[in-house]
Design an enzyme around this catalytic site. Structure first.
Site, short mmCIF file in Angstrom:
data_model
loop_
_atom_site.label_atom_id
_atom_site.label_comp_id
_atom_site.label_asym_id
_atom_site.label_seq_id
_atom_site.Cartn_x
_atom_site.Cartn_y
_atom_site.Cartn_z
CG HIS A 36 -2.02 0.95 1.16
ND1 HIS A 36 -1.83 2.30 1.28
CD2 HIS A 36 -3.36 0.77 0.98
CE1 HIS A 36 -3.01 2.90 1.17
NE2 HIS A 36 -3.95 2.00 0.99
NE ARG B 161 -3.24 7.82 -1.66
CZ ARG B 161 -3.25 6.63 -2.22
NH1 ARG B 161 -3.16 6.52 -3.52
NH2 ARG B 161 -3.36 5.55 -1.47
#
Ligand SMILES: Cc1cc2nc3c(=O)[nH]c(=O)nc-3n(C[C@H](O)[C@H](O)[C@H](O)COP(=O)(O)OP(=O)(O)OC[C@H]3O[C@@H](n4cnc5c(N)ncnc54)[C@H](O)[C@@H]3O)c2cc1C
Ligand code: SF4
Ligand code: SF4
Ligand code: FES
Lengths: 300, 656
Positions: free
Chosen positions: B265, B285
């Site tokens: 990740h 994000r």
């Protein structure tokens, strides 16, 4: 790097003692890191539960310097340099070994709680709910089942005899959650809380709210409204909303105000889900029950 | 196929006085995360007596940590969304290595599975018109993730847990016992599956609490044990993730595929050191957070690979407009699939534009008002405040890649979740194929539900189809008990923690994000050297809740799964999704046609290449020819232009 003495309770159901360990602590570490270091270097069989190490799973509950806490969220920087840190298992539940306790009491109570009753006539995909309506229950669904609130509640903390009749704050918020669920088909959640869960044993000391790592306002947003509605009968969302526009010190039952009546408040103006305490934030708990302005629900 | 699952037959003689608790069930579900619980619900609904086994307490499985959401093309936020778009995104994310049939079923069935959760009492965040709200996530063309703030996994597991309870209440009402049909065995670890004449007969393990041995006799077993992140030093995974299910399956004679594909990740915490690896959700994000290097540059624009060029914004202005007007602008490159973002961060840090702790900045503070951040990302706010003393409404976060998810897993039939061993099923992270070479965020939670249900359903059907149940062989039981007790009974041996840390070292430094031939060879050599050491570790202390002993047994699984990862990574000479080879930096369409299948022969990990199931024409037709060119070989492309009879491979593919 600092050195600390860790005083850890070691033992099992037959008894145990506090053992001292000298251990190194690095910058940024939490109590759980230090316990892991003990496992890796000094005592590989030290029993401790944990999973996420991020305050999300509620596994690492223990008492740190006597306070019920999540070990993974207790930063070492909160202790003075060289301070001795005492770590003991949850007191309310039977010890299995070291810092691991038998919390099955809670799962048993959870199993006795009647499940969500789906609304008849609505098929999957047809559920419609407004965000404002789900938010009240969502606050309670943040619960990570760490059982710190259960551990701290004086009704069962040193009173094994109350356990059969009393489900505890974790279960009161579950009852409130279902009661406030916009589509739950059952209408007897509060009666159940009173009759089967022992809501009446609670004298709103607010200790449960104080220790909740998810900052769920267990007392103000669940227990008090549930208690009220046990008396007031059906819950009226308009009344609930109406109440929100008062400030705390304008509330008729606000502690410090002139009235000594039963507190009618359940929610105070706040910027987030989860309101402040109707007793004010400057009070230390537990409160002596005699001084509460809350009138007990009669247990008959 | 091997019917003796004990590879460590050299273990000490079993003690005659060892008492073994025995249970009989129809279906045994190993794992109480999303996949396991959904499977158990389905098996119980089919009337089967079902046991759920979990290493930790009920409700604490890894699923609880999932933050972002569950992907399902319900089209609540953008009505243009549907299963075909979701399918396309999934295949693109996995770089076309996915088992197409799994991706298809997943995309089609995810909405139903999510809606079903509402009937169990789940409360997702809502849209204005009262439907389930959906959020943007990396690699998904439309807002698609059903979510509850940033604690979706908690909602999912709690909902399933409560559904189990509600079924138990029905059983209590009908039969007078909560546990008449479903029983949860918490804090119980399975160490071996028992196979008789090639078919599943049961499983054996120990209670963590008491150290007592417990034997389950069951003709059908669903593996839902999750991943293997604990073989790495920097990981978002918990202690449970030691590859148990992968190893159990291997030892029982099943096969693993795609083991070279691990997802790092892109955004794990990097500071302070003790929280290194803990996840920072991608929703940061999705909701507007941007990545910057220490020069203040929003660097992701420099890292858009050609295959994605047309779908991502080229300027900051366009990227910023996308948040409010997604139909007329292309998405910001921060939302590229995870492997791309992880590699980009890695490259920035290597180029000296990273922070001293080895990360880059992820900033929402300059992008959203503080109230919005608190509302949308409450648990991230807490996590940083409490663990790093960083206020994300005022300061940027420091992030870097962390080992997060394994795409590889047990090879299963797409429709039934059945493995190569009759009676053994697998679902969730432990299964392989669905996500190809890279998983999209949010596709795991929906995968758990879709294939958890299918595994439970088909395990129940399998039980119905049996005329008699395979019997557990006493010799197998004795051998398994010997294995369990061995670390406690050895007179001498290494500390399991020390051996584990070495294993993590090998995997972290030699089988990480960017891989090289000589490093992989060295990794394999070092893993081989570690193997006998793993087999001879010694646990001190007794049998009651003894973590050192538990680790000693988990190590046995981690080592074999690590070896699968390293060997497959060495074999695959290309870069694709979660597998990046510095010496073979590009995708090679020839490799797209092959899965590497791992199996155990004796105690040796063996690799066999096997063709990837071939996508039928009607699914291929969902893609632009131009796009397919990036993935398919010239021969495959040529076949596309031929008349339709020649695609007979499609049906054959379905049976895989
Ligand atoms: C921090 C984090 C955030 C994530 N966010 C997202 C997200 O937003 N969206 C998304 O889709 N995915 C997300 N994921 C991925 C996703 O959460 C996992 O892939 C998924 O939860 C795995 O579920 P599972 O049911 O396969 O296994 P798990 O939930 O991990 O459950 C495994 C179970 O198996 C049990 N078990 C293991 N070994 C044994 C054994 N030997 N004996 C008995 N029991 C055993 C364990 O005790 C546990 O109960 C995230 C993952 C992490 C770590
Ligand atoms: S407020 Fe009630 S439930 Fe909470 S700790 Fe006090 S007595 Fe227990
Ligand atoms: S209400 Fe709070 S303290 Fe109680 S179990 Fe849930 S999270 Fe823990
Ligand atoms: S380890 Fe999960 S809450 Fe502490």
């Amino acid at each position: 790097m600092a050195r600390h003495t860790f005083r850890v309770w070691r033992g099992d159901a037959n008894g145990g003692q506090l053992s001292d360990y000298e251990v190194e602590v690095n910058e940024g570490e939490v109590v759980l890191d230090v316990l892991h270091r003990l496992q890796a270097t000094q005592t590989p069989d030290l029993a401790v539960r944990w999973n996420c190490k991020a305050g999300k799973c509620g596994s690492c509950s223990m008492e740190i310097n006597g306070k019920p806490k999540l070990a993974c969220m207790t930063r070492m920087s909160t202790f003075a340099d060289g301070e001795t840190v005492t770590v003991t298992p949850l007191r309310t539940f039977p010890v299995i070994r070291d810092l691991v306790t038998d919390v099955s009491f809670n799962f048993q109570k959870l199993r006795e709680m009647p499940a969500f009753a789906p609304p008849p006539g609505l098929k999957p995909g047809e559920y419609r709910m407004q965000q404002v309506d789900v938010e009240r229950s969502q606050e309670f669904r943040k619960c990570i089942e760490c059982f710190l609130c259960q551990n701290v509640c004086h009704v069962i903390r040193d009173h094994e005899e109350n356990k059969p009749a009393f489900s505890g704050p974790r279960l009161f918020i579950r009852a409130a959650e279902l009661d406030m669920h916009p589509l739950d088909a059952r209408t007897d959640r509060k009666e159940f809380a009173k009759e089967e869960q022992g809501l009446g044993y609670c004298n709103i000391t607010k200790c449960c709210t104080e220790v909740c790592p998810e900052h769920i306002k267990i007392t103000d947003n669940a227990i008090i409204p549930m208690k009220e509605r046990v008396v007031d009968n059906r819950y009226d969302p308009l009344v609930w909303l109406g109440r929100k526009i008062f400030r705390r010190d304008q509330m008729p039952g606000y502690l410090g105000g002139p009235t000594q009546e039963r507190l009618p408040v359940s929610e105070i103006v706040a910027d987030r889900a989860g309101a402040n305490s109707p007793y004010g934030d400057d009070i230390t708990f537990p409160l002596p029950t005699e001084s509460l302005t809350y009138e007990h629900t009669k247990e008959d | 196929m091997t019917d003796n699952t004990q590879t460590s037959a050299a273990s000490p003689a079993p003690r005659a006085q060892e008492t073994v608790e025995r249970h009989r069930y129809d279906v045994l579900v190993i794992g109480a995360g999303g996949a396991g619980l959904r499977a158990a619900i389905e098996a119980r609904l089919a009337g089967k007596r079902t046991a759920i086994i979990s290493k930790s307490l009920f409700g604490k499985a890894h699923t609880v940590m999932a933050e972002g959401g569950a992907a399902a093309a319900m089209g609540n936020v953008n009505p243009n969304d549907n299963w075909m778009v979701h399918f396309r995104d999934t295949m693109r994310g996995g770089k076309f290595l996915n088992n197409y049939r799994m991706a298809e079923l997943h995309a089609k069935e995810a909405p139903e599975r999510v809606w079903e959760l509402e009937t169990y009492g789940a409360l997702f965040d809502r849209t204005k018109d009262g439907k389930i709200s959906q959020r943007n996530f990396g690699g998904h063309e439309y807002p698609r993730l059903a979510h509850v703030g940033d604690r979706t996994g908690l909602e999912l597991i709690r909902t399933l847990q409560q559904k189990i309870v509600s079924l138990q209440q029905e059983d209590k009402a009908e039969l007078g016992d909560y546990e008449a049909r479903v029983r949860v065995f918490a804090e119980c670890t399975i160490t071996d599956l028992l196979v008789t004449d090639g078919r599943i007969a049961g499983a054996i393990g120990y209670y963590r609490e008491s150290g007592k041995i417990v034997l389950f006799e069951a003709p059908a077993i669903v593996l839902a044990t999750g991943g293997v992140g604990k073989a790495y030093k920097v990981t978002s995974n918990s202690w449970e993730y030691t590859g148990d299910g992968h190893a159990l399956a291997l030892r029982a004679g099943a096969t693993l595929i795609n083991m070279e594909f691990l997802q790092f990740h892109p955004t794990g915490m990097v500071w302070p050191p003790s929280v290194r690896g803990i996840l920072v959700t991608e929703s940061v994000r999705g909701d507007g957070g941007v990545l910057r290097n220490t020069e203040g540059k929003r660097f992701m624009f420099d890292y858009v690979p050609d295959v994605f060029r047309s779908q991502y914004a080229e300027t900051e202005e366009e990227a910023d407009r996308w948040y409010t007007d997604p139909d007329n602008n292309r998405r910001p490159p921060e939302l590229l699939p995870r492997d791309e973002v992880a590699r980009a961060i890695n490259a920035e840090v290597k180029a000296g534009r990273g922070t001293p702790a080895g990360g880059v900045y992820l900033d929402v503070s300059s992008r959203l008002p503080a109230e919005v951040i608190l509302k949308k990302l409450p648990s991230m706010y807490h996590q940083f405040k409490e663990l790093a003393d960083v206020d994300i409404t005022k300061q940027p976060m420091e992030v870097g890649p962390t080992c997060h998810y394994i795409m590889g897993g047990v090879e299963v039939d797409a429709d039934t979740a059945a493995t190569m061993v009759p009676g053994l099923f697998a679902a969730g992270e432990v299964s392989g194929g669905m996500h190809g070479s890279n998983r999209l965020g949010g596709n795991s939670l929906s995968d758990l539900l879709v294939f958890g249900k299918r595994a439970g359903e088909h395990a129940a059907k399998y039980v119905d189809s049996l005329s008699e149940r395979p019997a557990v062989r006493p010799t197998d039981v004795q051998a398994a008990i010997g294995t369990i007790l061995a670390p406690l009974t050895r007179a001498e041996g290494e500390n399991p923690y020390a051996v584990w840390h070495e294993l993590q070292d090998v995997m972290q430094s030699l089988v990480g994000i960017i891989r090289r031939k000589h490093e992989l060879e060295e990794a394999i050599k070092r893993l081989e050297e570690l193997r006998p050491r793993v087999a001879s570790v010694k646990a001190t202390g007794g049998r009651r809740f003894n973590p050192g002993w538990h680790l000693a047994l988990d190590l046995r699984n981690m080592i074999v799964v690590s070896e699968c990862v390293a060997r497959a990574a060495l074999e695959r000479e290309e870069s694709r999704g979660g597998h990046t080879r510095e010496d073979f930096p590009t995708m090679d369409p020839k490799w797209r046609r092959l899965n590497l299948v791992c199996s155990l022969v004796g105690d040796q990990v063996t690799l066999t290449p096997k063709p990837v199931p071939k996508m039928p024409r009607e699914l291929l037709a969902l893609f632009d020819k131009a796009e397919l060119k990036k993935y398919l070989t010239p021969e495959e492309l040529a076949e596309l232009d031929e008349p339709s009879e020649s695609t007979g491979g499609a049906e054959a593919g379905r049976s895989n």
